[in-house]
Write a protein that holds these residues in place. Structure first.
Motif, PDB file in Angstrom:
ATOM      1  N   ASP A 192      26.224   5.216  62.814  1.00  0.00           N
ATOM      2  CA  ASP A 192      27.537   5.326  62.482  1.00  0.00           C
ATOM      3  C   ASP A 192      27.307   7.145  62.584  1.00  0.00           C
ATOM      4  O   ASP A 192      27.390   7.505  61.472  1.00  0.00           O
ATOM      5  CB  ASP A 192      27.498   5.019  61.075  1.00  0.00           C
ATOM      6  CG  ASP A 192      28.811   5.312  60.294  1.00  0.00           C
ATOM      7  OD1 ASP A 192      29.325   6.218  60.460  1.00  0.00           O
ATOM      8  OD2 ASP A 192      28.596   6.036  58.759  1.00  0.00           O
ATOM      9  N   THR A 233      28.376   2.471  66.367  1.00  0.00           N
ATOM     10  CA  THR A 233      29.267   1.884  66.274  1.00  0.00           C
ATOM     11  C   THR A 233      30.134   3.688  66.856  1.00  0.00           C
ATOM     12  O   THR A 233      29.440   4.787  66.328  1.00  0.00           O
ATOM     13  CB  THR A 233      29.692   2.041  65.197  1.00  0.00           C
ATOM     14  OG1 THR A 233      28.977   3.002  64.698  1.00  0.00           O
ATOM     15  CG2 THR A 233      28.860   0.540  64.663  1.00  0.00           C
ATOM     16  N   GLN A 269      33.116   5.256  64.586  1.00  0.00           N
ATOM     17  CA  GLN A 269      33.668   5.337  63.972  1.00  0.00           C
ATOM     18  C   GLN A 269      34.219   6.978  62.744  1.00  0.00           C
ATOM     19  O   GLN A 269      33.029   7.833  62.970  1.00  0.00           O
ATOM     20  CB  GLN A 269      33.468   4.142  62.308  1.00  0.00           C
ATOM     21  CG  GLN A 269      31.433   4.961  61.778  1.00  0.00           C
ATOM     22  CD  GLN A 269      31.418   3.211  60.937  1.00  0.00           C
ATOM     23  OE1 GLN A 269      31.998   3.304  60.327  1.00  0.00           O
ATOM     24  NE2 GLN A 269      29.905   3.212  61.341  1.00  0.00           N
ATOM     25  N   GLN A 275      37.334   4.249  59.693  1.00  0.00           N
ATOM     26  CA  GLN A 275      36.977   2.917  60.214  1.00  0.00           C
ATOM     27  C   GLN A 275      36.598   2.222  61.346  1.00  0.00           C
ATOM     28  O   GLN A 275      36.315   3.813  62.307  1.00  0.00           O
ATOM     29  CB  GLN A 275      38.845   1.917  60.729  1.00  0.00           C
ATOM     30  CG  GLN A 275      39.598   2.458  61.413  1.00  0.00           C
ATOM     31  CD  GLN A 275      40.586   1.267  61.862  1.00  0.00           C
ATOM     32  OE1 GLN A 275      40.671   1.324  61.850  1.00  0.00           O
ATOM     33  NE2 GLN A 275      41.697   2.788  61.588  1.00  0.00           N
ATOM     34  N   VAL A 276      36.001   1.246  61.953  1.00  0.00           N
ATOM     35  CA  VAL A 276      35.205   1.680  62.670  1.00  0.00           C
ATOM     36  C   VAL A 276      36.078   1.177  63.626  1.00  0.00           C
ATOM     37  O   VAL A 276      36.907   0.273  64.482  1.00  0.00           O
ATOM     38  CB  VAL A 276      34.286   0.529  62.704  1.00  0.00           C
ATOM     39  CG1 VAL A 276      33.774   0.101  64.031  1.00  0.00           C
ATOM     40  CG2 VAL A 276      33.458   0.187  61.284  1.00  0.00           C
ATOM     41  N   MET A 292      22.491  -2.625  60.383  1.00  0.00           N
ATOM     42  CA  MET A 292      22.878  -3.445  61.535  1.00  0.00           C
ATOM     43  C   MET A 292      22.258  -4.038  62.579  1.00  0.00           C
ATOM     44  O   MET A 292      21.651  -3.735  62.723  1.00  0.00           O
ATOM     45  CB  MET A 292      24.327  -2.814  61.624  1.00  0.00           C
ATOM     46  CG  MET A 292      24.974  -3.286  62.877  1.00  0.00           C
ATOM     47  SD  MET A 292      26.689  -1.942  63.508  1.00  0.00           S
ATOM     48  CE  MET A 292      27.111  -3.020  64.744  1.00  0.00           C
ATOM     49  N   GLN A 314      29.646  -7.899  58.320  1.00  0.00           N
ATOM     50  CA  GLN A 314      31.207  -7.044  58.434  1.00  0.00           C
ATOM     51  C   GLN A 314      31.053  -5.569  57.018  1.00  0.00           C
ATOM     52  O   GLN A 314      30.504  -6.197  56.779  1.00  0.00           O
ATOM     53  CB  GLN A 314      32.410  -8.128  57.630  1.00  0.00           C
ATOM     54  CG  GLN A 314      32.754  -8.863  58.240  1.00  0.00           C
ATOM     55  CD  GLN A 314      33.975  -9.171  57.382  1.00  0.00           C
ATOM     56  OE1 GLN A 314      34.305  -8.429  56.635  1.00  0.00           O
ATOM     57  NE2 GLN A 314      34.685  -9.997  57.932  1.00  0.00           N
ATOM     58  N   SER A 315      31.423  -4.516  58.554  1.00  0.00           N
ATOM     59  CA  SER A 315      32.219  -3.767  57.827  1.00  0.00           C
ATOM     60  C   SER A 315      32.759  -3.458  56.622  1.00  0.00           C
ATOM     61  O   SER A 315      33.636  -4.273  56.052  1.00  0.00           O
ATOM     62  CB  SER A 315      32.266  -2.807  59.131  1.00  0.00           C
ATOM     63  OG  SER A 315      33.516  -2.727  58.959  1.00  0.00           O
ATOM     64  N   THR A 316      32.426  -2.599  56.077  1.00  0.00           N
ATOM     65  CA  THR A 316      34.019  -2.650  54.700  1.00  0.00           C
ATOM     66  C   THR A 316      35.253  -2.604  54.859  1.00  0.00           C
ATOM     67  O   THR A 316      36.266  -3.312  54.355  1.00  0.00           O
ATOM     68  CB  THR A 316      33.358  -0.591  53.975  1.00  0.00           C
ATOM     69  OG1 THR A 316      32.064  -0.830  53.662  1.00  0.00           O
ATOM     70  CG2 THR A 316      34.139  -0.865  52.661  1.00  0.00           C
ATOM     71  N   LEU A 342      29.844  -7.161  62.403  1.00  0.00           N
ATOM     72  CA  LEU A 342      28.355  -6.507  62.481  1.00  0.00           C
ATOM     73  C   LEU A 342      27.395  -7.092  63.334  1.00  0.00           C
ATOM     74  O   LEU A 342      26.607  -6.540  63.537  1.00  0.00           O
ATOM     75  CB  LEU A 342      28.208  -5.556  61.467  1.00  0.00           C
ATOM     76  CG  LEU A 342      29.414  -4.466  61.155  1.00  0.00           C
ATOM     77  CD1 LEU A 342      28.291  -3.686  59.928  1.00  0.00           C
ATOM     78  CD2 LEU A 342      29.470  -3.470  61.732  1.00  0.00           C
ATOM     79  N   HIS A 345      31.864   4.265  51.771  1.00  0.00           N
ATOM     80  CA  HIS A 345      31.496   3.034  52.744  1.00  0.00           C
ATOM     81  C   HIS A 345      29.908   3.586  53.139  1.00  0.00           C
ATOM     82  O   HIS A 345      29.444   4.976  52.730  1.00  0.00           O
ATOM     83  CB  HIS A 345      31.433   3.136  53.993  1.00  0.00           C
ATOM     84  CG  HIS A 345      31.909   4.347  55.594  1.00  0.00           C
ATOM     85  ND1 HIS A 345      31.973   5.399  55.011  1.00  0.00           N
ATOM     86  CD2 HIS A 345      30.983   4.020  56.287  1.00  0.00           C
ATOM     87  CE1 HIS A 345      31.713   5.923  56.196  1.00  0.00           C
ATOM     88  NE2 HIS A 345      31.061   5.184  56.890  1.00  0.00           N
ATOM     89  N   CYS A 401      24.049   0.514  52.232  1.00  0.00           N
ATOM     90  CA  CYS A 401      23.204   0.875  53.560  1.00  0.00           C
ATOM     91  C   CYS A 401      21.889   1.470  52.650  1.00  0.00           C
ATOM     92  O   CYS A 401      20.936   1.766  52.798  1.00  0.00           O
ATOM     93  CB  CYS A 401      23.197   2.357  54.439  1.00  0.00           C
ATOM     94  SG  CYS A 401      24.290   1.177  55.558  1.00  0.00           S
TER      95      CYS A 401
END
Ligand code: PXL
Length: 261
Positions: free
Chosen positions: A11, A40, A42, A46-47, A78, A107-109, A114, A207, A211
């Motif tokens: 990220d 990713t 992002q 957002q991604v 992920m 899924q991402s927030t 993912l 977010h 993790c």
């Protein structure tokens, strides 16, 4: 110094994924090495794009590290697709990896996938049996157990159902649950423990909470703590990091200072 290997996606904003794991593990006085599964694009909102490395490159990263360095704990985040899940599960099993924390994210927030569907199946079938602790949030626990979760009792029942896939312990994190915000439920074969938040939860759209939580659990296991103690410490750390969350761009990230200071 104890050592943790995190196996997860990048990220670039630093709020979640590998970058958040490295900081969170380091904050516990534990050394962190990383195997990247996916990249990713992002920011704090957002991604925008995501792609995965070929499984042979994930394997190569893992093997060269494990050939040279002894790890005291592992964390998976992920994993992207079924090939990567199968590879990581096989490597952890073959090396008899100790203290494996699986953050079963799908899924991402912000709602971006993912992990693909086949990967989700393999997570339960292949990765959970080698896991010490699995750390689903409410949505993940619903999808892994097939249960609808609307109470603490339902969290416990879902945790027990997920235990049947083979991990030693499961902790379901409540997060935004409207029935009990910030309450987590820990289960293992012998124990059920409802973990209340130490202060009212405030989460201004941060977010990376999952993790950081699972990375701190892995670090505490590496330090020799038992799973329930590691989970309890990680919860305290996360609640402080949330209270001190800082604005970044158009969103917020957790504050993960050295040794929780
Ligand atoms: O927060 C889950 C997560 C984990 N890992 C990576 C991510 C995200 C969410 O976007 O991008 C790499």
């Amino acid at each position: 110094m104890k050592r943790v290997m995190t196996i997860a996606g990048s990220d670039p904003s630093g709020g979640a994924g590998i970058q958040a794991d490295l900081k969170a593990i380091h904050s516990q006085g534990v050394y962190a090495a990383s195997v990247i599964t996916s990249v990713t694009a992002q920011n704090a909102m957002q991604v925008h794009a995501v792609d995965h490395l070929p499984a042979h490159l994930v394997r190569a990263q893992f093997e060269v590290l494990a050939d040279d360095i002894e790890f005291h704990a592992f964390k998976t985040g992920m994993l992207g697709n079924a090939d990567i899940v199968a590879t990581v599960a096989e490597l952890l099993a073959r090396r008899q990896a100790p203290n494996v924390v699986v953050d079963p994210l799908v899924q991402s927030t912000s709602g971006v996938a993912l992990l693909d569907d086949e990967g989700s199946e393999l997570l339960r079938a292949k990765l959970f049996p080698v896991a010490t602790v699995v750390t689903p949030n409410l949505g993940e626990a619903e999808s892994l157990s097939g249960d609808r979760i609307d109470s603490i009792e339902a969290m416990t029942a879902a945790g027990r159902r997920i235990l049947k896939f083979g991990p030693r312990c499961v902790v379901i994190t409540g997060g935004h649950a409207d029935f009990a915000p910030g309450t987590d439920v820990y289960v293992d074969a012998a124990t059920t423990r409802v973990l209340e938040p130490d202060s009212p939860v405030s989460n201004p759209g941060v977010h990376g909470t999952g993790c950081v939580f699972s990375a701190v659990v892995a670090a505490r296991l590496a330090l020799g703590e038992a799973p329930l103690a590691a989970v309890t410490q990680a919860k305290l750390f996360l609640s402080k990091a949330l209270r001190n969350a800082m604005a970044l761009g158009s969103g917020f990230v957790l504050d993960t200072p050295d040794n929780g200071d």
